[in-house]
Design a protein around this motif. Structure first.
Motif, short mmCIF file in Angstrom:
data_model
loop_
_atom_site.label_atom_id
_atom_site.label_comp_id
_atom_site.label_asym_id
_atom_site.label_seq_id
_atom_site.Cartn_x
_atom_site.Cartn_y
_atom_site.Cartn_z
N TRP A 105 50.31 140.30 -20.83
CA TRP A 105 49.27 139.27 -20.97
C TRP A 105 49.96 137.91 -20.81
N HIS A 106 49.43 137.06 -19.95
CA HIS A 106 50.16 135.85 -19.56
C HIS A 106 49.26 134.63 -19.53
N TYR A 107 49.87 133.45 -19.81
CA TYR A 107 49.19 132.18 -19.63
C TYR A 107 50.09 131.25 -18.83
N THR A 133 46.38 137.42 -16.50
CA THR A 133 46.88 136.06 -16.60
C THR A 133 45.73 135.07 -16.70
N LEU A 172 48.11 126.39 -26.66
CA LEU A 172 49.20 126.71 -25.74
C LEU A 172 49.29 125.68 -24.61
N THR A 195 53.34 131.45 -21.54
CA THR A 195 53.47 132.52 -22.52
C THR A 195 53.22 133.87 -21.88
N GLN A 252 49.20 135.33 -30.39
CA GLN A 252 48.10 136.13 -29.85
C GLN A 252 46.74 135.55 -30.22
N ARG A 301 46.10 132.37 -30.65
CA ARG A 301 45.91 131.23 -29.76
C ARG A 301 45.50 131.70 -28.35
N TYR A 302 46.12 132.78 -27.92
CA TYR A 302 45.80 133.32 -26.59
C TYR A 302 44.36 133.82 -26.54
N ASP A 303 43.93 134.50 -27.59
CA ASP A 303 42.55 135.02 -27.62
C ASP A 303 41.54 133.88 -27.59
N LEU A 352 42.06 131.02 -26.26
CA LEU A 352 42.17 130.47 -24.91
C LEU A 352 41.33 131.30 -23.93
N ARG A 353 41.41 132.61 -24.04
CA ARG A 353 40.64 133.48 -23.15
C ARG A 353 39.14 133.29 -23.37
#
Length: 280
Positions: free
Chosen positions: A107-109, A162, A209, A214, A247, A249-251, A253-254
């Protein structure tokens, strides 16, 4: 004090020793340079230069050869010694590369540049050149990066997702034709069932992020680690609490990004708007 004996007849000079080991492993396996190049996806002449000591290539090449020959860490360690500066390839990045190769999910940003796994040769060359590489080393790094793309094309390819900041897609290559080819590649690879991308519009605003590329690497054992990277350094995050915070923060973001379908349409519009090569 008795004089130290030489245990083997192999070279004690790191660069020559690396070349000797690369050549001997291939010869012992009974394949030609061209056959090896076909299996690894690299140019055979570059592999030949490794064996003669004319180039050291990149750490990605050394690791790929280690995987191919079943010699985990041997050639990579010799490569580090040959480079002469262990700080150029830190242990944490070597660990990251191993985890990437073994991951079942990625999983990428991306903040400002496309991830290496999605780059065309032209994109990789311009980006690496802007970072100061040139000549043979630039060629080797581009080839190595293209070799890493095979990770997404294998039968056992990991799931790759991504989230691309809109800024990534608003920063074209100098050559209009090359930029269109990169956008087309992004659209084509998105058709693979294991690849998904989202576009995060600039209008989404600041987030957790904002300045950090990431990558989350999910292992077959169920454990997840993260690699966070700025333009000048990277860090492997393995502590469970820290990974969970990233994770989250990533969620978030998604949740703010466009859906895969909307993202594809966004890139298609960009391709339509991208300038064509001027006619001659």
């Amino acid at each position: 004090m008795p004089q130290r004996r030489t245990v083997t007849c192999r070279s004690q000079e790191p660069r020559r020793r690396f070349a000797e080991e690369v050549r001997e492993l291939r010869e012992r396996s009974g394949v030609s340079l061209r056959q090896l190049a076909e299996r690894l996806g690299w140019d055979w002449s570059t592999l030949g230069k490794l064996e003669t000591g004319h180039t050291l290539g990149s750490p990605e090449v050394a690791q790929a050869l280690d995987r191919h020959y079943g010699t985990p860490g041997l050639l990579l360690a010799l490569w580090e010694l040959a480079v002469g500066d262990p700080t150029q390839f830190r242990e944490r990045y070597r660990r990251y590369m191993t985890l990437e190769a073994e991951a079942v999910s990625l999983w990428h940003y991306a903040v400002a540049n496309l991830p290496g796994l999605l780059q065309t040769p032209e994109y990789a060359r311009e980006l690496l050149s802007a970072g100061g590489l040139a000549g043979g080393e630039l060629d080797a790094q581009v080839e190595a990066r293209m070799g890493r793309r095979e990770l997404l094309l294998a039968d056992t390819a990991p799931r790759f997702r991504t989230i691309l900041s809109e800024a990534v897609l608003r920063t074209p290559l100098r050559d209009a034709k090359d930029w269109r080819a990169q956008l087309e590649h992004l659209l084509n690879i998105e058709y693979r069932t294991n690849v998904t991308f989202h576009v995060l519009l600039l209008s989404a605003g600041l987030h957790g992020l904002s300045n950090t590329n990431t990558m989350f690497l999910g292992g077959a054992d169920g454990q997840t680690v993260a690699w966070v990277e700025t333009g000048y350094s990277g860090e492997l995050v393995q502590a469970t609490t820290a990974v969970e915070q990233l994770q989250l923060r990533y969620d978030l973001l998604r949740d703010s990004a466009l859906s895969p379908d909307e993202s594809r349409k966004f890139v298609e519009r960009m391709l339509e708007e991208a300038p064509c090569e001027p006619s001659t």
